[in-house]
Design a protein around this motif. Structure first.
Motif, mmCIF file in Angstrom:
data_model
loop_
_atom_site.group_PDB
_atom_site.id
_atom_site.type_symbol
_atom_site.label_atom_id
_atom_site.label_comp_id
_atom_site.label_asym_id
_atom_site.label_seq_id
_atom_site.Cartn_x
_atom_site.Cartn_y
_atom_site.Cartn_z
ATOM 1 N N UNK A 165 -5.328 -3.668 -4.024
ATOM 2 C CA UNK A 165 -4.872 -2.292 -3.890
ATOM 3 C C UNK A 165 -4.647 -1.944 -2.421
ATOM 4 N N UNK A 166 -5.546 -2.357 -1.547
ATOM 5 C CA UNK A 166 -5.388 -2.080 -0.116
ATOM 6 C C UNK A 166 -4.157 -2.768 0.453
ATOM 7 N N UNK A 167 -3.890 -3.979 -0.006
ATOM 8 C CA UNK A 167 -2.684 -4.685 0.425
ATOM 9 C C UNK A 167 -1.449 -3.927 -0.017
ATOM 10 N N UNK A 168 -1.448 -3.464 -1.246
ATOM 11 C CA UNK A 168 -0.308 -2.700 -1.756
ATOM 12 C C UNK A 168 -0.130 -1.398 -0.998
ATOM 13 N N UNK A 169 -1.206 -0.729 -0.682
ATOM 14 C CA UNK A 169 -1.130 0.522 0.080
ATOM 15 C C UNK A 169 -0.529 0.267 1.457
ATOM 16 N N UNK A 170 -0.989 -0.788 2.121
ATOM 17 C CA UNK A 170 -0.438 -1.127 3.442
ATOM 18 C C UNK A 170 1.051 -1.427 3.351
ATOM 19 N N UNK A 171 1.438 -2.154 2.324
ATOM 20 C CA UNK A 171 2.854 -2.486 2.119
ATOM 21 C C UNK A 171 3.676 -1.217 1.897
ATOM 22 N N UNK A 172 3.170 -0.310 1.089
ATOM 23 C CA UNK A 172 3.880 0.948 0.836
ATOM 24 C C UNK A 172 3.976 1.810 2.089
ATOM 25 N N UNK A 173 2.913 1.833 2.896
ATOM 26 C CA UNK A 173 2.951 2.601 4.141
ATOM 27 C C UNK A 173 4.002 2.044 5.091
ATOM 28 N N UNK A 174 4.078 0.718 5.159
ATOM 29 C CA UNK A 174 5.081 0.077 6.023
ATOM 30 C C UNK A 174 6.496 0.398 5.540
ATOM 31 N N UNK A 175 6.705 0.315 4.239
ATOM 32 C CA UNK A 175 8.026 0.625 3.673
ATOM 33 C C UNK A 175 8.376 2.093 3.892
ATOM 34 N N UNK A 176 7.399 2.969 3.771
ATOM 35 C CA UNK A 176 7.629 4.400 3.988
ATOM 36 C C UNK A 176 8.049 4.665 5.429
ATOM 37 N N UNK A 177 7.399 4.000 6.376
ATOM 38 C CA UNK A 177 7.769 4.162 7.792
ATOM 39 C C UNK A 177 9.197 3.703 8.034
ATOM 40 N N UNK A 178 9.565 2.562 7.439
ATOM 41 C CA UNK A 178 10.942 2.074 7.614
ATOM 42 C C UNK A 178 11.947 3.052 7.015
#
Length: 115
Positions: A57-70
């Motif tokens: 879940x933490x990995x997915x959250x980090x991935x989503x945060x990165x995608x949101x920033x982009x």
């Protein structure tokens, strides 16, 4: 107690569901064969599964945060591009129009370099 090994789970929802089902099935089979070891050992396995799922879940959250920033940066670039195009359309002479269109081109080039 043994050392807990971390494992990487797949990111696709179907694959993750399959892993959860396999863990649940293993728990069920374990319960039928070893009734007298039901306590601490079962809790440790459950805690380990929860730990692995939390890591996923933490990995997915980090991935989503990165995608949101982009995506946020892309939206900002689009607004800048639109502003430059409106500036070009509203230009009073050819020189102002050329400068505004050059500005739009620079925004596009910078955006493409980031992609």
């Amino acid at each position: 107690m043994g050392k807990r090994m971390r494992m990487t789970l797949p990111k696709k929802e179907d694959d993750l569901q399959k892993v959860v089902e396999e863990v649940a099935e293993a728990q069920h089979d374990h319960g039928h064969h070893h009734h007298h070891h039901h306590g601490v050992e079962g809790i440790e396995e459950i805690l380990h599964t929860v730990d692995v799922l939390m890591d996923t879940m933490n990995t997915r959250i980090s991935d989503l945060e990165e995608k949101t920033d982009r995506l946020r940066n892309e939206v900002v670039n689009l607004y800048r591009l639109f502003a430059a195009l409106v500036e070009a359309l509203a230009a009073g002479n050819e020189e102002q129009k050329r400068k505004a269109l050059e500005k739009a081109m620079n925004i596009l080039e910078a955006s493409l370099k980031q992609a």
